[in-house]
Motif scaffolding. Structure first.
Motif, PDB file in Angstrom:
ATOM      1  N   ILE A   5     -11.632  47.764 -40.981  1.00  0.00           N
ATOM      2  CA  ILE A   5     -11.585  46.421 -40.382  1.00  0.00           C
ATOM      3  C   ILE A   5     -12.919  46.104 -39.703  1.00  0.00           C
ATOM      4  O   ILE A   5     -13.447  44.998 -39.840  1.00  0.00           O
ATOM      5  CB  ILE A   5     -10.405  46.277 -39.393  1.00  0.00           C
ATOM      6  N   GLN A   6     -13.476  47.062 -38.969  1.00  0.00           N
ATOM      7  CA  GLN A   6     -14.765  46.834 -38.313  1.00  0.00           C
ATOM      8  C   GLN A   6     -15.851  46.506 -39.336  1.00  0.00           C
ATOM      9  O   GLN A   6     -16.676  45.622 -39.110  1.00  0.00           O
ATOM     10  CB  GLN A   6     -15.176  48.056 -37.496  1.00  0.00           C
ATOM     11  N   LYS A   7     -15.842  47.212 -40.452  1.00  0.00           N
ATOM     12  CA  LYS A   7     -16.835  46.966 -41.495  1.00  0.00           C
ATOM     13  C   LYS A   7     -16.644  45.570 -42.089  1.00  0.00           C
ATOM     14  O   LYS A   7     -17.619  44.842 -42.298  1.00  0.00           O
ATOM     15  CB  LYS A   7     -16.712  48.031 -42.585  1.00  0.00           C
ATOM     16  N   VAL A  33     -17.165  39.013 -34.463  1.00  0.00           N
ATOM     17  CA  VAL A  33     -16.029  38.582 -35.276  1.00  0.00           C
ATOM     18  C   VAL A  33     -14.843  39.487 -35.002  1.00  0.00           C
ATOM     19  O   VAL A  33     -14.987  40.709 -34.901  1.00  0.00           O
ATOM     20  CB  VAL A  33     -16.394  38.621 -36.780  1.00  0.00           C
ATOM     21  N   THR A  34     -13.666  38.863 -34.889  1.00  0.00           N
ATOM     22  CA  THR A  34     -12.421  39.597 -34.700  1.00  0.00           C
ATOM     23  C   THR A  34     -11.382  39.058 -35.675  1.00  0.00           C
ATOM     24  O   THR A  34     -11.173  37.848 -35.738  1.00  0.00           O
ATOM     25  CB  THR A  34     -11.894  39.422 -33.259  1.00  0.00           C
ATOM     26  N   VAL A  40      -9.748  34.487 -38.385  1.00  0.00           N
ATOM     27  CA  VAL A  40     -10.997  35.181 -38.079  1.00  0.00           C
ATOM     28  C   VAL A  40     -11.603  34.394 -36.927  1.00  0.00           C
ATOM     29  O   VAL A  40     -11.899  33.206 -37.055  1.00  0.00           O
ATOM     30  CB  VAL A  40     -11.963  35.203 -39.270  1.00  0.00           C
ATOM     31  N   ILE A  41     -11.742  35.049 -35.789  1.00  0.00           N
ATOM     32  CA  ILE A  41     -12.316  34.416 -34.606  1.00  0.00           C
ATOM     33  C   ILE A  41     -13.766  34.873 -34.497  1.00  0.00           C
ATOM     34  O   ILE A  41     -14.043  36.073 -34.481  1.00  0.00           O
ATOM     35  CB  ILE A  41     -11.531  34.791 -33.335  1.00  0.00           C
ATOM     36  N   ALA A  42     -14.664  33.904 -34.452  1.00  0.00           N
ATOM     37  CA  ALA A  42     -16.093  34.213 -34.385  1.00  0.00           C
ATOM     38  C   ALA A  42     -16.690  33.589 -33.127  1.00  0.00           C
ATOM     39  O   ALA A  42     -16.589  32.385 -32.915  1.00  0.00           O
ATOM     40  CB  ALA A  42     -16.801  33.669 -35.621  1.00  0.00           C
ATOM     41  N   HIS A  43     -17.291  34.436 -32.298  1.00  0.00           N
ATOM     42  CA  HIS A  43     -18.025  33.975 -31.122  1.00  0.00           C
ATOM     43  C   HIS A  43     -19.501  34.136 -31.449  1.00  0.00           C
ATOM     44  O   HIS A  43     -19.969  35.240 -31.769  1.00  0.00           O
ATOM     45  CB  HIS A  43     -17.656  34.802 -29.885  1.00  0.00           C
ATOM     46  N   MET A  44     -20.226  33.023 -31.412  1.00  0.00           N
ATOM     47  CA  MET A  44     -21.625  33.025 -31.824  1.00  0.00           C
ATOM     48  C   MET A  44     -22.512  32.517 -30.697  1.00  0.00           C
ATOM     49  O   MET A  44     -22.097  31.648 -29.928  1.00  0.00           O
ATOM     50  CB  MET A  44     -21.799  32.115 -33.047  1.00  0.00           C
TER      51      MET A  44
END
Length: 126
Positions: A5-7, A33-34, A40-44
């Motif tokens: 999952i991390q990859k 990304v989570t 898919v939650i992305a904090h940028m």
């Protein structure tokens, strides 16, 4: 969290960066990304170009940049389906929710897919 999952999360972050760079001209400097169920939650951060930072010095400019970075980016994803993202997670892309904090130069985006992508059972509906 599994190593797989991390990859996949890192690969998804790379796809976001490439997609935004190709379509907008600048990708984010940092992305976290989570995967959560069918999201898919992305904090940028570091998303704004120097021109956007300059334009955002006025209220009218901030409104224009906010509109471009929220409404227009959602339209872009609905018009240009992110096939590479779909292939990576093995699910059809449904929609994007996104918002930007111009003062902090941060964006949070939630990519919604048709089914679970993190290995949990589907107990939700779209």
């Amino acid at each position: 969290m599994s190593e797989l999952i991390q990859k996949l999360e890192q690969q998804f972050a790379n796809l976001i960066r490439t997609y935004r760079k190709d379509q907008i001209g600048k990708g984010p400097e940092k992305i976290k990304v989570t995967f959560t169920r069918n999201w898919v939650i992305a904090h940028m951060s570091g998303c704004l170009s120097p021109v956007e930072r300059f334009i955002s010095r006025s209220e009218e400019g901030r409104n224009m940049i906010w509109h471009a970075r929220t409404h227009m980016i959602k339209e872009l994803y609905s018009e240009l389906t992110p096939i590479d993202m779909e292939n990576l997670v093995g699910a059809k892309f449904v929609k994007l929710f996104t918002d930007v904090d111009l003062e902090k130069d941060e964006v949070v985006s939630i990519f919604v897919f048709e089914r679970s992508i993190d290995g949990t059972k589907n107990t939700f509906s779209i």
